[in-house]
Structures are given as structure tokens and as C-alpha cells.
Motif scaffolding. Structure first.
Motif, PDB file in Angstrom:
ATOM      1  N   PRO A   3       0.792  -1.237   0.000  1.00 19.49           N
ATOM      2  CA  PRO A   3       0.000   0.000   0.000  1.00 19.49           C
ATOM      3  C   PRO A   3       0.821   1.283   0.000  1.00 19.49           C
ATOM      4  O   PRO A   3       0.341   2.324  -0.419  1.00 19.49           O
ATOM      5  CB  PRO A   3      -0.833  -0.116   1.285  1.00 19.49           C
ATOM      6  CG  PRO A   3      -0.097  -1.080   2.151  1.00 19.49           C
ATOM      7  CD  PRO A   3       0.531  -2.052   1.200  1.00 19.49           C
ATOM      8  N   ALA A   4       2.052   1.208   0.477  1.00 17.41           N
ATOM      9  CA  ALA A   4       2.908   2.404   0.514  1.00 17.41           C
ATOM     10  C   ALA A   4       4.050   2.323  -0.486  1.00 17.41           C
ATOM     11  O   ALA A   4       5.033   3.052  -0.388  1.00 17.41           O
ATOM     12  CB  ALA A   4       3.458   2.596   1.926  1.00 17.41           C
ATOM     13  N   GLY A   5       3.915   1.452  -1.480  1.00 18.63           N
ATOM     14  CA  GLY A   5       5.002   1.206  -2.413  1.00 18.63           C
ATOM     15  C   GLY A   5       5.456   2.436  -3.182  1.00 18.63           C
ATOM     16  O   GLY A   5       6.651   2.676  -3.337  1.00 18.63           O
ATOM     17  N   ALA A   6       4.506   3.232  -3.673  1.00 20.91           N
ATOM     18  CA  ALA A   6       4.867   4.423  -4.449  1.00 20.91           C
ATOM     19  C   ALA A   6       5.617   5.426  -3.588  1.00 20.91           C
ATOM     20  O   ALA A   6       6.566   6.087  -4.044  1.00 20.91           O
ATOM     21  CB  ALA A   6       3.615   5.068  -5.039  1.00 20.91           C
ATOM     22  N   LEU A   7       5.230   5.541  -2.310  1.00 22.49           N
ATOM     23  CA  LEU A   7       5.890   6.469  -1.397  1.00 22.49           C
ATOM     24  C   LEU A   7       7.309   6.011  -1.108  1.00 22.49           C
ATOM     25  O   LEU A   7       8.261   6.795  -1.184  1.00 22.49           O
ATOM     26  CB  LEU A   7       5.097   6.572  -0.090  1.00 22.49           C
ATOM     27  CG  LEU A   7       3.817   7.409  -0.058  1.00 22.49           C
ATOM     28  CD1 LEU A   7       2.765   6.884  -1.040  1.00 22.49           C
ATOM     29  CD2 LEU A   7       3.231   7.460   1.349  1.00 22.49           C
ATOM     30  N   GLN A  18      -6.167   6.642   9.357  1.00 23.07           N
ATOM     31  CA  GLN A  18      -5.829   5.225   9.384  1.00 23.07           C
ATOM     32  C   GLN A  18      -5.337   4.860  10.780  1.00 23.07           C
ATOM     33  O   GLN A  18      -4.684   5.663  11.454  1.00 23.07           O
ATOM     34  CB  GLN A  18      -4.795   4.880   8.320  1.00 23.07           C
ATOM     35  CG  GLN A  18      -3.456   5.561   8.447  1.00 23.07           C
ATOM     36  CD  GLN A  18      -2.571   5.315   7.228  1.00 23.07           C
ATOM     37  OE1 GLN A  18      -3.039   5.340   6.085  1.00 23.07           O
ATOM     38  NE2 GLN A  18      -1.292   5.065   7.458  1.00 23.07           N
ATOM     39  N   GLU A  19      -5.679   3.658  11.217  1.00 24.35           N
ATOM     40  CA  GLU A  19      -5.413   3.246  12.592  1.00 24.35           C
ATOM     41  C   GLU A  19      -4.002   2.688  12.730  1.00 24.35           C
ATOM     42  O   GLU A  19      -3.781   1.486  12.841  1.00 24.35           O
ATOM     43  CB  GLU A  19      -6.444   2.215  13.059  1.00 24.35           C
ATOM     44  CG  GLU A  19      -6.436   2.015  14.559  1.00 24.35           C
ATOM     45  CD  GLU A  19      -7.668   1.290  15.067  1.00 24.35           C
ATOM     46  OE1 GLU A  19      -7.897   1.308  16.284  1.00 24.35           O
ATOM     47  OE2 GLU A  19      -8.408   0.725  14.247  1.00 24.35           O
ATOM     48  N   GLY A  33      -4.034   9.837   6.274  1.00 24.81           N
ATOM     49  CA  GLY A  33      -3.561   8.510   5.917  1.00 24.81           C
ATOM     50  C   GLY A  33      -2.894   8.490   4.566  1.00 24.81           C
ATOM     51  O   GLY A  33      -2.466   9.524   4.043  1.00 24.81           O
ATOM     52  N   LEU A  34      -2.804   7.315   3.959  1.00 19.33           N
ATOM     53  CA  LEU A  34      -2.191   7.146   2.647  1.00 19.33           C
ATOM     54  C   LEU A  34      -3.053   7.800   1.568  1.00 19.33           C
ATOM     55  O   LEU A  34      -4.242   8.055   1.792  1.00 19.33           O
ATOM     56  CB  LEU A  34      -2.028   5.649   2.342  1.00 19.33           C
ATOM     57  CG  LEU A  34      -1.061   4.871   3.242  1.00 19.33           C
ATOM     58  CD1 LEU A  34      -1.159   3.374   2.965  1.00 19.33           C
ATOM     59  CD2 LEU A  34       0.373   5.357   3.029  1.00 19.33           C
ATOM     60  N   PRO A  35      -2.486   8.098   0.393  1.00 19.87           N
ATOM     61  CA  PRO A  35      -3.261   8.717  -0.677  1.00 19.87           C
ATOM     62  C   PRO A  35      -4.527   7.943  -1.042  1.00 19.87           C
ATOM     63  O   PRO A  35      -5.524   8.539  -1.449  1.00 19.87           O
ATOM     64  CB  PRO A  35      -2.272   8.738  -1.854  1.00 19.87           C
ATOM     65  CG  PRO A  35      -0.941   8.813  -1.209  1.00 19.87           C
ATOM     66  CD  PRO A  35      -1.058   7.968   0.040  1.00 19.87           C
ATOM     67  N   THR A  36      -4.497   6.609  -0.889  1.00 16.93           N
ATOM     68  CA  THR A  36      -5.691   5.818  -1.209  1.00 16.93           C
ATOM     69  C   THR A  36      -6.850   6.152  -0.268  1.00 16.93           C
ATOM     70  O   THR A  36      -8.013   6.084  -0.662  1.00 16.93           O
ATOM     71  CB  THR A  36      -5.380   4.317  -1.118  1.00 16.93           C
ATOM     72  OG1 THR A  36      -4.695   4.040   0.119  1.00 16.93           O
ATOM     73  CG2 THR A  36      -4.498   3.871  -2.267  1.00 16.93           C
TER      74      THR A  36
END
Length: 372
Positions: free
Chosen positions: A29-33, A162-163, A217-220
Motif C-alpha cells: 500500500p505504501a510502495g509508491a511512497l 488510518q489506525e 492517511g495514505l493517498p488511497t
């Protein structure tokens, strides 16, 4: 005549090479970052190596993908330390991942920098070896909420984060701002960072009468919440913190951006301040990787530049202890891409001032928020 043996060098230090390690979420989920941040560090390393390295030593980096899973972070770190014998760790994943390996980093005195972390948990643990840059999630949330309250008074606010440590830190900052500014908060919720459907949460916000939404949280998460806000025709102002600033993030957000305001200590990727950075990327990265740089590439470049400067100040007698000592007294160091960096023994998150940005959907880029 007695000849004393030469002192043994720290791991990772060779006559012509410095071996460092990186643990990043290149996938998941954080691959692009994570990959973006690593590209920035690579640019700084290639720039330094092209200029002769660190006092004659070229920097070699060994990178591991932990897929944003703490257990894999530990496995990767053990491999880097025991097999690859790294001198320092120059990148890592989130707060929980870093906290899992911090005891060993501290015990071994291994310098470690991280261009991704803005959560306060690792810094509140009082590390002597860990350094980061930028506004914390808490301070960033305070900043963006002050901007929103000034521009949009009397809104009813909801927050969704996000938790995990990074999301909860954002929530703490939001709550501090709400209390200090006297904001009305009608709903608060936390979601799993792998969640993709936020229809129930946004419906709850709407039913609670929210006219302002803070997302952490993440961009998603931002994209999913914005999509539901638009689908429900919910008239709400939206505040968030730094996103990736790349084409993928824009594609996720631009259609539903609406009244989104984000706060960031990194300039827009189209800002002229980053022209030299883009030129370096073109010189040192493949065409494919040039298309994958984002705002985390800028923080990666800045953090690595600062670490290279600290190592350079040690001369040929480079050691972990010397690198840490130089990091602790780095003052107003100009990386050329953002605010100047200052670290102190009691302040290992170098504060960097930021500004609000919005999405120009038509132009397909992040731009500064226009003054009232």
C-alpha cells in the motif's frame, strides 16, 4: 620497536567504499511512497559519487523491500546488519516498523535517517541514532486546521484517519487544533490502512452534519473518501496533509478534489525551486524512474544530502560515532530543495516550514493555495 595495530574500522567502511542499507516498502500500500523516497536518496548518492564520493569513498546502497510489513522490516534489517555489514541505515518504513528495530540501532550505535517518518513516536522514544526532517504529522494537522478555520469559520468537522501511529498522530494534531480553535467536531473514526471502501464512514459523517472533513492517511484513503463525498454530493471542505505529488496521486484525486486543501513542507513538484532537482533526476535515473519520483523523492534527497555532509565532515577517519556527532550539530544546512536543516542532540526531527497546496485539476498539478 613495538607497532600498534590499526584500529578496526566500523562495519561498512572500506578503503574506497561506504556500504549503507535501506529498508523501504517498494510494494504494497505504501510502495509508491517508499520507492519515491529511495529514488531521491539514489539521486543524492549518485551526485556525491560523481563528485568523488565521501572523501574518496564511493557510497554503495543495499536496498530491501519490506512491503510495509513490520516483521519483514526486522528480517531485512537483520540481513543488512549481519550479512551485508552496513555502516548506516538510510531509509525505513513507518513508525511501527522503525520502532521494531530501534533498540538494536541504539545498542549498536548505527546512524539511521528516514525521509518517510513524520510520526512522533520514534522521536519521543529519545533515540540517539535516529534523524528525520520535516513537519510532524501533529504539527502539520494543526497548521492545516488553522488555515481551514480562518478561511471557513463555523464548519462542523469530522475526522477519518488510518489506525496506526501515523494516522493517530494526525488525529492528535487535529484534536489539539479543534480544541484550541474552538471547532465543533461531530464525528471521528479510524480505519484499517488496507481498507478501500469508505462509503459507510462518509455516510456517517454526512448524517452527523459534517461540513468539514479532515483525512489522515495514505493517498488511497484521501482518494476513497473524496470519491464518496462526491458520490453523496456532500458539501464539505476537506483538509489533509502531504501526498505523493505524482501523476498517480493526481489521477486518484483530481476528479474528486473539489475543495481539498493539503499542507506540505515540500514545494509542489512543478515549483521552479525544484528545477535543479529534476535536472539531477534526469542525469542519474532511468526514464522509467524519472516518472516515479514524487514529493518523497525530495525528502529522500534532502535527508541523504544532510547525511553525506555529516560524513564528509569526518574526513578519512569516518566512524559511526563521528557521523552521529556531526549530525547532532548540523545547523542551517541548505539542501537546495526545501527549508534548511538543523539537528540538535535533543531535537532529531528537523523542523521545516510548509505551506498549503491545492490541486489544479485542469492543469494536472499541485499549486499554492491562493490568498483570500
Amino acid at each position: 620497536m613495538w607497532v600498534l595495530p590499526a584500529a578496526a574500522a566500523d562495519p561498512g567502511i572500506k578503503d574506497d567504499e561506504i556500504v549503507v542499507g535501506a529498508i523501504m516498502p517498494f510494494t504494497g500500500p505504501a510502495g509508491a511512497l517508499g520507492y519515491g523516497a529511495f529514488l531521491g536518496e539514489r539521486i543524492a548518492i549518485e551526485e556525491a559519487n560523481a563528485a568523488g564520493g565521501v572523501n574518496g569513498r564511493k557510497i554503495t546502497v543495499i536496498a530491501e523491500d519490506d512491503e510495509y510489513v513490520p516483521a519483514r522490516t526486522v528480517q531485512a534489517f537483520n540481513k543488512l546488519m549481519e550479512v551485508d555489514q552496513i555502516f548506516a541505515l538510510i531509509a525505513g518504513s513507518g513508525s511501527s516498523h522503525w520502532l521494531a528495530i530501534m533498540p538494536t540501532l541504539e545498542a549498536e550505535g548505527i546512524p539511521n535517517i528516514n525521509p518517510l517518518l513524520a510520526s512522533m513516536k520514534p522521536f519521543e522514544a529519545g533515540p540517539t541514532t535516529h534523524f528525520g526532517i520535516g513537519t510532524s504529522y501533529r504539527d502539520g494537522a494543526n497548521e492545516v486546521m488553522e488555515i481551514m478555520a480562518k478561511r471557513n469559520p463555523n464548519l462542523k468537522w469530522a475526522s477519518i484517519v488510518q489506525e496506526d501511529e501515523s494516522g493517530i498522530d494526525r488525529e492528535v494534531g487535529f484534536n489539539e487544533a479543534a480544541k484550541n480553535l474552538g471547532l465543533e467536531v461531530v464525528a471521528q473514526m479510524r480505519v484499517n490502512r488496507t481498507q478501500t471502501d469508505f462509503s459507510a464512514e462518509v455516510l456517517r459523517m454526512q448524517q452527523a452534519g459534517a461540513t468539514g472533513v479532515f483525512i489522515g492517511g495514505l493517498p488511497t484513503l484521501d482518494a476513497g473518501v473524496l470519491k464518496e463525498i462526491r458520490k453523496l454530493d456532500m458539501k464539505a471542505k476537506v483538509a489533509t496533509l502531504w501526498l505523493s505529488h505524482n501523476e498517480a496521486s493526481l489521477n486518484l484525486l483530481r476528479e474528486d478534489a473539489g475543495d481539498l486543501v493539503l499542507y506540505d513542507f515540500v514545494p509542489s513538484m512543478t515549483d521552479p525551486k525544484l528545477d535543479h532537482f529534476h535536472a539531477l533526476a534526469k542525469a542519474h535515473l532511468s526514464t522509467e524512474d524519472q516518472g516515479r519520483i514524487n514529493r518523497y523523492s525530495v525528502t529522500g534527497y534532502a535527508t541523504m544530502k544532510a547525511f553525506i555532509e555529516a560524513m564528509n565532515r569526518c574526513g578519512r577517519d569516518l566512524s559511526r560515532a563521528c557521523a552521529l556527532a556531526e549530525l547532532n550539530k548540523l545547523t542551517d544546512f541548505d539542501t537546495g530543495v526545501m527549508g534548511k536543516i538543523t539537528w540538535r542532540p535533543d531535537s532529531h526531527l528537523a523542523p521545516v516550514a510548509g505551506a498549503p497546496l491545492v490541486i489544479d485539476a485542469k492543469a494536472g498539478r499541485f499549486v499554492p493555495l491562493a490568498a483570500d
